[in-house]
Write an enzyme that holds these catalytic residues in place. Sequence first.
Site, short mmCIF file in Angstrom:
data_model
loop_
_atom_site.label_atom_id
_atom_site.label_comp_id
_atom_site.label_asym_id
_atom_site.label_seq_id
_atom_site.Cartn_x
_atom_site.Cartn_y
_atom_site.Cartn_z
N GLN A 113 -28.12 -83.23 -28.98
CA GLN A 113 -27.95 -84.18 -30.02
C GLN A 113 -28.21 -85.69 -29.56
O GLN A 113 -28.15 -86.15 -30.03
CB GLN A 113 -25.93 -83.76 -29.59
CG GLN A 113 -25.28 -84.48 -30.94
CD GLN A 113 -25.20 -83.53 -32.21
OE1 GLN A 113 -24.48 -82.52 -32.16
NE2 GLN A 113 -26.10 -83.92 -33.34
N LYS A 128 -20.36 -83.43 -27.65
CA LYS A 128 -19.28 -81.88 -29.08
C LYS A 128 -18.58 -81.74 -28.75
O LYS A 128 -17.72 -81.93 -27.11
CB LYS A 128 -20.76 -81.00 -29.10
CG LYS A 128 -20.75 -80.13 -29.81
CD LYS A 128 -21.61 -80.74 -31.22
CE LYS A 128 -21.98 -79.37 -32.51
NZ LYS A 128 -23.11 -79.50 -33.37
N GLY A 167 -17.87 -81.36 -38.50
CA GLY A 167 -18.54 -80.63 -38.54
C GLY A 167 -19.41 -79.18 -37.54
O GLY A 167 -20.08 -80.45 -37.23
N ASP A 168 -18.99 -78.46 -37.62
CA ASP A 168 -20.18 -76.96 -36.94
C ASP A 168 -19.79 -76.21 -37.10
O ASP A 168 -19.15 -75.50 -38.12
CB ASP A 168 -20.46 -77.83 -35.38
CG ASP A 168 -21.91 -76.81 -35.08
OD1 ASP A 168 -22.78 -77.67 -34.86
OD2 ASP A 168 -21.72 -76.08 -34.41
P1 NDP Z 1 -21.25 -72.21 -40.78
O1 NDP Z 1 -19.75 -72.06 -39.79
O2 NDP Z 1 -20.71 -72.64 -42.04
O3 NDP Z 1 -21.89 -71.01 -40.65
C1 NDP Z 1 -22.48 -70.19 -39.79
C2 NDP Z 1 -23.06 -69.36 -40.36
O4 NDP Z 1 -23.75 -68.64 -39.50
C3 NDP Z 1 -21.98 -68.18 -40.70
O5 NDP Z 1 -22.77 -67.51 -41.49
C4 NDP Z 1 -21.82 -67.43 -39.83
O6 NDP Z 1 -21.06 -66.33 -40.18
C5 NDP Z 1 -23.08 -66.92 -39.31
N1 NDP Z 1 -22.89 -66.56 -38.00
C6 NDP Z 1 -22.22 -67.30 -36.96
N2 NDP Z 1 -22.03 -67.24 -35.67
C7 NDP Z 1 -22.47 -66.39 -35.64
C8 NDP Z 1 -23.33 -65.17 -35.28
N3 NDP Z 1 -22.70 -65.54 -33.21
N4 NDP Z 1 -24.48 -64.48 -34.88
C9 NDP Z 1 -24.29 -64.07 -36.47
N5 NDP Z 1 -23.73 -65.24 -37.74
C10 NDP Z 1 -23.52 -66.19 -37.05
O7 NDP Z 1 -21.67 -73.08 -39.97
P2 NDP Z 1 -23.16 -74.42 -40.17
O8 NDP Z 1 -23.67 -73.47 -41.15
O9 NDP Z 1 -22.62 -75.08 -40.05
O10 NDP Z 1 -23.37 -74.34 -38.78
C11 NDP Z 1 -24.85 -73.51 -39.01
C12 NDP Z 1 -25.61 -74.01 -37.36
O11 NDP Z 1 -26.48 -75.12 -38.04
C13 NDP Z 1 -24.88 -73.64 -36.10
O12 NDP Z 1 -25.60 -73.75 -34.29
C14 NDP Z 1 -25.08 -75.29 -36.10
O13 NDP Z 1 -24.61 -76.01 -34.80
C15 NDP Z 1 -26.11 -75.83 -36.91
N6 NDP Z 1 -26.22 -77.00 -37.23
C16 NDP Z 1 -24.86 -77.87 -38.22
C17 NDP Z 1 -25.33 -79.09 -39.26
C18 NDP Z 1 -23.93 -79.66 -39.70
O14 NDP Z 1 -23.89 -80.25 -40.49
N7 NDP Z 1 -22.97 -78.45 -40.51
C19 NDP Z 1 -26.18 -79.54 -38.40
C20 NDP Z 1 -26.35 -79.47 -37.72
C21 NDP Z 1 -27.01 -78.34 -37.16
P3 NDP Z 1 -19.44 -65.25 -40.30
O15 NDP Z 1 -19.51 -66.09 -42.34
O16 NDP Z 1 -19.57 -64.25 -40.97
O17 NDP Z 1 -18.68 -66.49 -39.88
O1 2IT Z 2 -25.42 -80.51 -34.94
C1 2IT Z 2 -25.30 -81.36 -35.45
O2 2IT Z 2 -25.43 -82.38 -35.74
C2 2IT Z 2 -23.49 -81.07 -36.45
N1 2IT Z 2 -23.32 -80.28 -36.26
C3 2IT Z 2 -23.29 -82.57 -36.91
C4 2IT Z 2 -23.30 -83.30 -35.71
C5 2IT Z 2 -22.29 -84.83 -36.66
O3 2IT Z 2 -21.84 -85.95 -36.87
O4 2IT Z 2 -22.62 -84.70 -38.01
#
Ligand code: NDP
Ligand code: 2IT
Length: 453
Positions: A113, A128, A167-168
Site C-alpha cells: 500500500q 492496512k 474496505g478490503d
Molecule cells: P470481496 O470480499 O468483495 O470479494 C472477494 C472475492 O474473492 C469473493 O468472491 C471471495 O469469495 C473471493 N475470495 C476471497 N478469498 C478467497 C480465497 N482465499 N480463495 C478463493 N476465493 C477467495 O473483496 P474485494 O473484491 O474488495 O477484494 C478482492 C481483492 O482485491 C483482494 O486481494 C483485495 O485486497 C484487492 N483490492 C480491493 C480493493 C477494494 O477497493 N475493495 C482495492 C484494491 C485491491 P467468497 O464470495 O466465497 O467469499
Molecule cells: O488494497 C487496497 O488498495 C484497498 N483495499 C483500498 C484501500 C482504501 O483505502 O481505499
Amino acid sequence: MEIKKRVAEILKSTIASTPGQPEFYQAVEEVLTSLEPLLKRENKYEKYNIIERIVIPERQILFRVTWIDDKGKIQTNIGYRVQFNSAIGPYKGGLRFHPSVNLGIIKFLGFEQIFKNSLTGLPIGGGKGGSDFDPKGKSEGEIMRFCRAFMEELFKHIGPNKDVPAGDIGVGGREIGYMFGMYKRLTNNFEGVLTGKGLNWGGSLARTEATGYGCVYFAENFLNKYDEFLKNKICTISGSGNVATYTIEKLYTVGAIPVTCSDSRGMIYDKNGINLETLKRVKEVERKSLVEYAKEHPNAVYTPIEKYEKGRNAVWDIPCFAAFPSATQNEVNLADAKVLHKNGCRIVVEGANMPSTLEAISYYQENGILFAPAKAANAGGVATSQLEMSQNASMESWTFEEVDAKLHGIMKHIFDLSYETSMEFGEKGNILLGANIAGFRKVADSMIEQGAV
Ligand code: NDP
Ligand code: 2IT
C-alpha cells in the site's frame, strides 16, 4: 557493498526478525529486487538507510476483539492495524475480515500500500488492518456486534489526519457503516475517518466502482501503447466481490467479453458473457455462492473447487486475451501462468493484491505477456478513497462523472509514470519495475527530507 548483496542481506534480516510471514517476504522481495537499478544509481538511499527503515512498520497494533454471538456466547478474534509509513500523508488502506488474516498478511498488504498510494500522486501514506473474523454464515446482528467491538479499540488509533481505513476482502459498505456508527458514538465526531461510506453520510460516488473501473482504465492505457485494445476480446476474471464485479461491469462498457468469475467455492464459465445482474444479486444482495448463478443460467458451466486440477486455479484454463485476477493473493502460480501463455493470453491485470506468485511474474516477463502489477492496476480504489477524503474535508460532494473523470486521469498518470520510469531504467514496458521505483522514490525522498524519524 554490492547492491544485490545488500538487498539479500536486508531480506535475510527481515526474515530473521519477523518469523512466519511468507507473504510479507514475498512482497518485500518483489519490491526490493525491482529497486536494484535505482539503488545502484543513487547512493543516498543507502546513505540514509532507507531500505532498512522502509521494511519496518512505523507502528503495528494488535488487539483482542470480544463480541457476543447469537447464542449469547462470548467470541474472540484478533484485530490488526499496521501503520506502515506516513512519509507522504496519513496512513491509508483497507481492512480485511477473513479467517486467513494474520500479521504477515496484513504486513504484506500494508507494505504494498505504501508504494501504491505514492503512485497515485495523492498525499496518502500506507497502512492496512483487519481481523481473522470470518463473516461467512454470520447473522446481520453478529456482523454488527463484531464491527462495533472491532471499532471499540481501533478508534483510539485512527483519525482523518492520522489513519483512514476502508474496505478490503469481507469489508464492504455494510461493515464500514457499522464501524462508522460506532466511531461516531465513541468520539462524538462526525468526520471522514473511514472511506467507502454510504452516499447519505459522506461517501463518494464511484468509490464502489473505482477499483474495478480503474483496472480496466489501466489495461486500456497499457494496451494502447501497443496499438491493442480490449474491444471484442475475451477476458477472464477471478473473484466475484467488489473488484471483480466492477471490472466485469466496465469490461462490458468497453465492448469486451468477460466470461468467468469465481468465489471461494468454485467458478463460473459463461461463454457468452457473465450476466452482471445475476452476479450482483447473488453476491451483493443475497450473499450466496455462485452455485445459485449456475442454477439460473443453465448454459453456464459451474466447476466446484474440488474439481480443480491439483495446484491449479481452473479460471486460468479458460482461453483469454486478458486475465484479471481479482480474488486474493497467490491465485496465479507458475503452472497457471504457463496455461495462460499456451492459450494466447496477452495481458495480466492484477485487481487483487499480489495475486501472482514471483515465479508466475517472471514467467509473464520472459514470455512477452504484458503485466499490470497490482500496485499500479488496482490503485483506483484507494485513489478514489482519497477523493472521498478530499470531499469530506471541503464539505463538498462531486458528481459521479466528476469523480470518474478524476479516476480516469489518475489511472493514466499511474500508467504514464510507471511506463516512463521503466524507460528511464532501460526496461521499456516493465511496469512492475517502473511502478516500484516511481512509488518508492517519492516516499524515500520524503523520508530523507524528514530526517531520522
Ligand atoms: P470481496 O470480499 O468483495 O470479494 C472477494 C472475492 O474473492 C469473493 O468472491 C471471495 O469469495 C473471493 N475470495 C476471497 N478469498 C478467497 C480465497 N482465499 N480463495 C478463493 N476465493 C477467495 O473483496 P474485494 O473484491 O474488495 O477484494 C478482492 C481483492 O482485491 C483482494 O486481494 C483485495 O485486497 C484487492 N483490492 C480491493 C480493493 C477494494 O477497493 N475493495 C482495492 C484494491 C485491491 P467468497 O464470495 O466465497 O467469499
Ligand atoms: O488494497 C487496497 O488498495 C484497498 N483495499 C483500498 C484501500 C482504501 O483505502 O481505499
